[in-house]
Design a protein around this motif. Structure first.
Motif, PDB file in Angstrom:
ATOM      1  N   ASP A  31       0.802  -1.216   0.000  1.00  0.00           N
ATOM      2  CA  ASP A  31       0.000   0.000   0.000  1.00  0.00           C
ATOM      3  C   ASP A  31       0.843   1.278   0.000  1.00  0.00           C
ATOM      4  O   ASP A  31       0.304   2.386   0.111  1.00  0.00           O
ATOM      5  CB  ASP A  31      -0.999   0.007   1.158  1.00  0.00           C
ATOM      6  CG  ASP A  31      -0.312  -0.140   2.512  1.00  0.00           C
ATOM      7  OD1 ASP A  31      -1.034  -0.295   3.513  1.00  0.00           O
ATOM      8  OD2 ASP A  31       0.929  -0.107   2.571  1.00  0.00           O
ATOM      9  N   TYR A  32       2.141   1.112  -0.139  1.00  0.00           N
ATOM     10  CA  TYR A  32       3.005   2.293  -0.191  1.00  0.00           C
ATOM     11  C   TYR A  32       4.228   1.920  -0.998  1.00  0.00           C
ATOM     12  O   TYR A  32       4.769   0.816  -0.842  1.00  0.00           O
ATOM     13  CB  TYR A  32       3.394   2.692   1.232  1.00  0.00           C
ATOM     14  CG  TYR A  32       3.862   4.116   1.390  1.00  0.00           C
ATOM     15  CD1 TYR A  32       5.216   4.413   1.521  1.00  0.00           C
ATOM     16  CD2 TYR A  32       2.955   5.173   1.426  1.00  0.00           C
ATOM     17  CE1 TYR A  32       5.647   5.708   1.683  1.00  0.00           C
ATOM     18  CE2 TYR A  32       3.377   6.473   1.581  1.00  0.00           C
ATOM     19  CZ  TYR A  32       4.725   6.732   1.713  1.00  0.00           C
ATOM     20  OH  TYR A  32       5.143   8.029   1.873  1.00  0.00           O
ATOM     21  N   LEU A  34       8.015   3.398  -2.842  1.00  0.00           N
ATOM     22  CA  LEU A  34       9.069   4.403  -2.729  1.00  0.00           C
ATOM     23  C   LEU A  34      10.085   4.191  -3.842  1.00  0.00           C
ATOM     24  O   LEU A  34      10.282   3.072  -4.325  1.00  0.00           O
ATOM     25  CB  LEU A  34       9.790   4.282  -1.375  1.00  0.00           C
ATOM     26  CG  LEU A  34       8.947   4.317  -0.113  1.00  0.00           C
ATOM     27  CD1 LEU A  34       8.504   2.917   0.298  1.00  0.00           C
ATOM     28  CD2 LEU A  34       9.725   4.951   1.031  1.00  0.00           C
ATOM     29  N   VAL A  93       5.933  -1.638   0.405  1.00  0.00           N
ATOM     30  CA  VAL A  93       5.688  -2.042   1.784  1.00  0.00           C
ATOM     31  C   VAL A  93       4.184  -2.144   1.992  1.00  0.00           C
ATOM     32  O   VAL A  93       3.399  -1.515   1.272  1.00  0.00           O
ATOM     33  CB  VAL A  93       6.319  -1.034   2.773  1.00  0.00           C
ATOM     34  CG1 VAL A  93       5.686   0.339   2.629  1.00  0.00           C
ATOM     35  CG2 VAL A  93       6.238  -1.510   4.217  1.00  0.00           C
ATOM     36  N   TYR A  94       3.764  -2.962   2.956  1.00  0.00           N
ATOM     37  CA  TYR A  94       2.336  -3.034   3.249  1.00  0.00           C
ATOM     38  C   TYR A  94       2.092  -2.784   4.725  1.00  0.00           C
ATOM     39  O   TYR A  94       2.931  -3.105   5.577  1.00  0.00           O
ATOM     40  CB  TYR A  94       1.735  -4.358   2.799  1.00  0.00           C
ATOM     41  CG  TYR A  94       2.305  -5.589   3.458  1.00  0.00           C
ATOM     42  CD1 TYR A  94       3.395  -6.244   2.889  1.00  0.00           C
ATOM     43  CD2 TYR A  94       1.764  -6.115   4.620  1.00  0.00           C
ATOM     44  CE1 TYR A  94       3.923  -7.374   3.465  1.00  0.00           C
ATOM     45  CE2 TYR A  94       2.292  -7.244   5.216  1.00  0.00           C
ATOM     46  CZ  TYR A  94       3.374  -7.870   4.633  1.00  0.00           C
ATOM     47  OH  TYR A  94       3.912  -8.984   5.212  1.00  0.00           O
ATOM     48  N   GLY A  95       0.955  -2.192   4.984  1.00  0.00           N
ATOM     49  CA  GLY A  95       0.560  -1.940   6.356  1.00  0.00           C
ATOM     50  C   GLY A  95       0.434  -3.247   7.105  1.00  0.00           C
ATOM     51  O   GLY A  95       0.015  -4.251   6.543  1.00  0.00           O
ATOM     52  N   GLY A  96       0.828  -3.265   8.339  1.00  0.00           N
ATOM     53  CA  GLY A  96       0.801  -4.505   9.080  1.00  0.00           C
ATOM     54  C   GLY A  96       2.155  -5.172   9.093  1.00  0.00           C
ATOM     55  O   GLY A  96       2.413  -6.042   9.930  1.00  0.00           O
ATOM     56  N   GLY A  99       7.301  -2.219   8.587  1.00  0.00           N
ATOM     57  CA  GLY A  99       8.004  -1.212   7.812  1.00  0.00           C
ATOM     58  C   GLY A  99       9.087  -1.783   6.934  1.00  0.00           C
ATOM     59  O   GLY A  99       9.929  -1.061   6.438  1.00  0.00           O
ATOM     60  N   ASN A 100       9.068  -3.114   6.753  1.00  0.00           N
ATOM     61  CA  ASN A 100      10.098  -3.716   5.909  1.00  0.00           C
ATOM     62  C   ASN A 100       9.833  -3.396   4.447  1.00  0.00           C
ATOM     63  O   ASN A 100       8.773  -3.711   3.900  1.00  0.00           O
ATOM     64  CB  ASN A 100      10.096  -5.232   6.078  1.00  0.00           C
ATOM     65  CG  ASN A 100      10.566  -5.644   7.450  1.00  0.00           C
ATOM     66  OD1 ASN A 100      10.951  -4.815   8.246  1.00  0.00           O
ATOM     67  ND2 ASN A 100      10.526  -6.924   7.707  1.00  0.00           N
ATOM     68  N   LEU A 101      10.803  -2.778   3.822  1.00  0.00           N
ATOM     69  CA  LEU A 101      10.695  -2.463   2.408  1.00  0.00           C
ATOM     70  C   LEU A 101      11.148  -3.666   1.595  1.00  0.00           C
ATOM     71  O   LEU A 101      12.150  -4.309   1.903  1.00  0.00           O
ATOM     72  CB  LEU A 101      11.558  -1.255   2.060  1.00  0.00           C
ATOM     73  CG  LEU A 101      11.224   0.058   2.772  1.00  0.00           C
ATOM     74  CD1 LEU A 101      12.166   1.166   2.309  1.00  0.00           C
ATOM     75  CD2 LEU A 101       9.788   0.444   2.525  1.00  0.00           C
TER      76      LEU A 101
ATOM     77  N   PHE B  33      17.808  -1.376  10.330  1.00  0.00           N
ATOM     78  CA  PHE B  33      17.886  -2.457   9.350  1.00  0.00           C
ATOM     79  C   PHE B  33      19.325  -2.642   8.891  1.00  0.00           C
ATOM     80  O   PHE B  33      20.085  -1.686   8.795  1.00  0.00           O
ATOM     81  CB  PHE B  33      17.041  -2.119   8.114  1.00  0.00           C
ATOM     82  CG  PHE B  33      15.611  -1.741   8.409  1.00  0.00           C
ATOM     83  CD1 PHE B  33      15.290  -0.445   8.794  1.00  0.00           C
ATOM     84  CD2 PHE B  33      14.602  -2.682   8.299  1.00  0.00           C
ATOM     85  CE1 PHE B  33      13.980  -0.089   9.071  1.00  0.00           C
ATOM     86  CE2 PHE B  33      13.282  -2.330   8.555  1.00  0.00           C
ATOM     87  CZ  PHE B  33      12.973  -1.040   8.945  1.00  0.00           C
ATOM     88  N   TYR B  35      21.225  -4.347   5.474  1.00  0.00           N
ATOM     89  CA  TYR B  35      21.096  -4.918   4.135  1.00  0.00           C
ATOM     90  C   TYR B  35      22.498  -5.218   3.594  1.00  0.00           C
ATOM     91  O   TYR B  35      23.487  -4.634   4.023  1.00  0.00           O
ATOM     92  CB  TYR B  35      20.471  -3.911   3.165  1.00  0.00           C
ATOM     93  CG  TYR B  35      19.060  -3.493   3.446  1.00  0.00           C
ATOM     94  CD1 TYR B  35      18.788  -2.429   4.292  1.00  0.00           C
ATOM     95  CD2 TYR B  35      18.000  -4.138   2.827  1.00  0.00           C
ATOM     96  CE1 TYR B  35      17.492  -2.010   4.526  1.00  0.00           C
ATOM     97  CE2 TYR B  35      16.686  -3.730   3.052  1.00  0.00           C
ATOM     98  CZ  TYR B  35      16.448  -2.656   3.896  1.00  0.00           C
ATOM     99  OH  TYR B  35      15.159  -2.262   4.113  1.00  0.00           O
ATOM    100  N   LEU B  45      17.624  -7.872   2.690  1.00  0.00           N
ATOM    101  CA  LEU B  45      17.540  -7.608   4.123  1.00  0.00           C
ATOM    102  C   LEU B  45      18.148  -8.752   4.912  1.00  0.00           C
ATOM    103  O   LEU B  45      17.758  -9.912   4.745  1.00  0.00           O
ATOM    104  CB  LEU B  45      16.077  -7.404   4.515  1.00  0.00           C
ATOM    105  CG  LEU B  45      15.796  -7.083   5.973  1.00  0.00           C
ATOM    106  CD1 LEU B  45      16.406  -5.738   6.358  1.00  0.00           C
ATOM    107  CD2 LEU B  45      14.284  -7.058   6.218  1.00  0.00           C
ATOM    108  N   TYR B  98       7.333   5.117   6.589  1.00  0.00           N
ATOM    109  CA  TYR B  98       7.972   4.054   5.838  1.00  0.00           C
ATOM    110  C   TYR B  98       9.348   4.420   5.286  1.00  0.00           C
ATOM    111  O   TYR B  98      10.125   3.539   4.959  1.00  0.00           O
ATOM    112  CB  TYR B  98       7.073   3.615   4.687  1.00  0.00           C
ATOM    113  CG  TYR B  98       5.833   2.872   5.129  1.00  0.00           C
ATOM    114  CD1 TYR B  98       4.604   3.148   4.562  1.00  0.00           C
ATOM    115  CD2 TYR B  98       5.903   1.895   6.113  1.00  0.00           C
ATOM    116  CE1 TYR B  98       3.471   2.455   4.956  1.00  0.00           C
ATOM    117  CE2 TYR B  98       4.773   1.205   6.511  1.00  0.00           C
ATOM    118  CZ  TYR B  98       3.562   1.489   5.933  1.00  0.00           C
ATOM    119  OH  TYR B  98       2.444   0.792   6.324  1.00  0.00           O
ATOM    120  N   GLN B 100      12.943   4.897   4.821  1.00  0.00           N
ATOM    121  CA  GLN B 100      14.161   4.491   5.519  1.00  0.00           C
ATOM    122  C   GLN B 100      15.307   5.401   5.087  1.00  0.00           C
ATOM    123  O   GLN B 100      15.423   5.763   3.916  1.00  0.00           O
ATOM    124  CB  GLN B 100      14.501   3.035   5.188  1.00  0.00           C
ATOM    125  CG  GLN B 100      13.509   2.058   5.785  1.00  0.00           C
ATOM    126  CD  GLN B 100      13.898   0.620   5.533  1.00  0.00           C
ATOM    127  OE1 GLN B 100      15.039   0.300   5.181  1.00  0.00           O
ATOM    128  NE2 GLN B 100      12.954  -0.279   5.719  1.00  0.00           N
TER     129      GLN B 100
END
Lengths: 113, 111
Positions: A31-32, A34, A93-96, A99-101, B33, B35, B45, B98, B100
């Motif tokens: 849902d996001y 970058l 990334v997804y909500g829930g 925050g792992n991209l 994090f 990487y 990651l 979100y 980073q």
């Protein structure tokens, strides 16, 4: 299995023209999104982002477009400059999540004077 | 401006050595994090942490461990370095947003 794909490893563009970098994703939970830019021997720097509730976000020369039905996003750089030459990473990334991209493998952009 | 610093820009170690990579951020971010970046493979990651003393495995944790004793510091440890761990190592931090923020990276060569 790659959830975020950048199918073009490299792209070459003339200075002043438009650069279009593409990214496809498979997970509809994202849902996001970058975009990061990376120069050699430096860490990635955040460029621009877009939420899934939007279909476009613009910041100066950079615009990101999101097509949810096609699970596709693109980064447009207009006009392209030699200093834009770098590797561009798409991330999602997804909500829930925590925050792992999830990153694509990157596209190396070369802007020729 | 968010600042993420990494202890070394370049490091050369021998096979079998224990290697410590340090990362410090100055923005009071909860999440940190680690990487690694390899040509053609993008950013993968290794481990992440969302709180002090908390750690979670990422996609490629084998051969690595981490330590987060203070909120601002996140360490990556290679217990016994091997040549296939030659890579660019990148640390990042984030808050509840979100985005980073990355450090400059450590180019590690294991010989």
């Amino acid at each position: 299995d790659q959830q975020v794909k950048q199918n073009s490893p490299s792209l070459s563009v003339q200075e002043g023209r438009i650069s279009i970098l593409n990214c496809d994703y498979t997970n509809s939970m994202f849902d996001y999104f970058l975009w990061y830019k990376k120069y050699p021997a430096e860490g990635p720097t955040f460029l621009i982002s877009i939420s899934s509730i939007k279909d476009k976000n613009e910041d100066g020369r950079f615009t990101v477009f999101l097509n949810k039905s096609a699970k596709h996003l693109s980064l447009h750089i207009v006009p392209s400059q030699p200093g834009d030459s770098a590797v561009y990473f798409c991330a999602a990334v997804y909500g829930g999540s925590q925050g792992n991209l999830i990153f694509g493998k990157g596209t190396k952009l070369s802007v020729k004077p | 401006d968010v600042k993420v610093t990494q202890s070394s820009r370049y490091l050369v170690k021998r096979t079998g050595e224990k290697v410590f990579l340090e990362c410090v951020q100055d923005m009071d971010h909860e999440n940190m994090f680690w990487y690694r970046q390899d040509p053609g493979l993008g950013l993968r990651l290794i481990y992440f942490s969302y709180d002090v003393k908390m750690k979670e495995k990422g996609d490629i944790p084998e051969g690595y461990s981490v330590s987060r004793e203070k909120k601002e510091r996140f360490s990556l440890i290679l217990e016994s370095a091997s040549t296939n761990q030659t890579s660019m190592y990148l640390c990042a931090s984030s808050s509840w947003l979100y985005e980073q923020y990355f450090g400059p990276g450590t180019r590690l060569t294991v010989t």
